[in-house]
Motif scaffolding. Structure first.
Motif, PDB file in Angstrom:
ATOM      1  N   UNK A 224       3.167   1.484  -0.264  1.00 57.06           N
ATOM      2  CA  UNK A 224       4.578   1.098  -0.142  1.00 57.06           C
ATOM      3  C   UNK A 224       5.126   0.578  -1.473  1.00 57.06           C
ATOM      4  N   UNK A 225       4.285  -0.138  -2.222  1.00 62.10           N
ATOM      5  CA  UNK A 225       4.726  -0.683  -3.516  1.00 62.10           C
ATOM      6  C   UNK A 225       4.999   0.420  -4.531  1.00 62.10           C
ATOM      7  N   UNK A 226       4.440   1.600  -4.326  1.00 58.38           N
ATOM      8  CA  UNK A 226       4.747   2.744  -5.193  1.00 58.38           C
ATOM      9  C   UNK A 226       5.862   3.606  -4.618  1.00 58.38           C
ATOM     10  N   UNK A 227       5.810   3.836  -3.327  1.00 52.71           N
ATOM     11  CA  UNK A 227       6.763   4.753  -2.697  1.00 52.71           C
ATOM     12  C   UNK A 227       8.183   4.199  -2.720  1.00 52.71           C
TER      13      UNK A 227
ATOM     14  N   UNK B 139      -2.154   2.893  -9.627  1.00 57.71           N
ATOM     15  CA  UNK B 139      -0.700   2.716  -9.636  1.00 57.71           C
ATOM     16  C   UNK B 139      -0.022   3.745 -10.538  1.00 57.71           C
ATOM     17  N   UNK B 140      -0.638   4.029 -11.675  1.00 53.39           N
ATOM     18  CA  UNK B 140      -0.080   5.045 -12.579  1.00 53.39           C
ATOM     19  C   UNK B 140      -0.047   6.405 -11.879  1.00 53.39           C
ATOM     20  N   UNK B 141      -1.156   6.787 -11.256  1.00 52.78           N
ATOM     21  CA  UNK B 141      -1.229   8.085 -10.575  1.00 52.78           C
ATOM     22  C   UNK B 141      -0.246   8.150  -9.410  1.00 52.78           C
ATOM     23  N   UNK B 142      -0.115   7.072  -8.664  1.00 46.99           N
ATOM     24  CA  UNK B 142       0.825   7.051  -7.543  1.00 46.99           C
ATOM     25  C   UNK B 142       2.264   7.176  -8.037  1.00 46.99           C
ATOM     26  N   UNK B 143       2.593   6.491  -9.127  1.00 44.69           N
ATOM     27  CA  UNK B 143       3.930   6.616  -9.705  1.00 44.69           C
ATOM     28  C   UNK B 143       4.198   8.040 -10.182  1.00 44.69           C
ATOM     29  N   UNK B 144       3.194   8.643 -10.829  1.00 41.78           N
ATOM     30  CA  UNK B 144       3.345  10.028 -11.292  1.00 41.78           C
ATOM     31  C   UNK B 144       3.493  10.983 -10.109  1.00 41.78           C
ATOM     32  N   UNK B 145       2.759  10.719  -9.034  1.00 42.98           N
ATOM     33  CA  UNK B 145       2.877  11.550  -7.833  1.00 42.98           C
ATOM     34  C   UNK B 145       4.300  11.473  -7.279  1.00 42.98           C
ATOM     35  N   UNK B 146       4.878  10.293  -7.294  1.00 50.02           N
ATOM     36  CA  UNK B 146       6.259  10.145  -6.810  1.00 50.02           C
ATOM     37  C   UNK B 146       7.225  10.963  -7.666  1.00 50.02           C
TER      38      UNK B 146
END
Length: 184
Positions: A95-98, A63-70
């Motif tokens: 979807x929960x990150x995007x 989740x941290x990496x996905x948030x940083x990617x966003x």
């Protein structure tokens, strides 16, 4: 300033062709940024939680990496780059990150889903990983089978088993034409 191109978020099982698609897709644009979420995860130097076995800490780090990617994707899009994010993850979790991080931005969400046997063959014959292909067999079987059952609205699922990379790029670009882009 011209309107931004969409962010392309490419998911699917390991060895589905995500990185290959991202590289080919970005060649269609003057400025392209290929963002691999696994690269962000691998920057963790202490306390890294691998995906096997999956733990609460693994989930947190994904989740941290996905948030940083966003955040990175939004920044690069804001300065005129076309961004392709490359990540193997189940679509509801993505979807929960995007949505909270990129909602309101033009995004084309694609899940590559080749036939399982072809997916396994691609994995067995690729040479771009620093580990043996057997490590990913169980993950490929699981993701290839289960991702098909949980496709949220707004995701384009492409069976690229019998498509060339160029044909897949054309399908993704065609999907991008339907994404509303607001002028800033």
């Amino acid at each position: 300033m011209s309107p931004p191109t969409p962010i392309f978020w490419i998911s699917g099982p390991p060895a589905a062709g995500k990185s290959t698609l991202c590289e080919a897709l970005l060649k269609e644009f003057a400025y392209g940024f290929h963002l691999r979420v696994d690269d962000l995860r691998n920057w963790v130097t202490s306390g890294f939680s691998d995906s096997v076995p999956w733990t609460e800490e693994t989930e947190r780090q994904f989740q941290i990496a996905e948030g940083a990617a966003c955040v990175l994707a939004a920044h690069y899009q804001d300065v005129g780059f076309t961004v392709a994010v490359d990540h193997c993850r189940n679509l509801p979790a993505l979807e929960r990150s995007i949505q909270p991080n990129l909602g309101g931005r033009p995004i084309v969400k694609v899940c590559l889903m080749p036939d399982l046997e072809l997916n396994l063959h691609r994995n067995a014959t690729r040479t771009n990983k620093p580990f043996g292909p057997d490590l990913l067999v169980e993950t490929i079987v699981y993701t290839n089978t289960n991702y098909r059952k949980q496709v949220p609205p707004g995701w384009l699922v492409i069976d690229n088993s019998n498509l060339t990379v160029e044909e897949t790029v054309r399908l993704v670009l065609h999907a991008a034409e339907a994404v509303p882009i607001e002028r800033q």
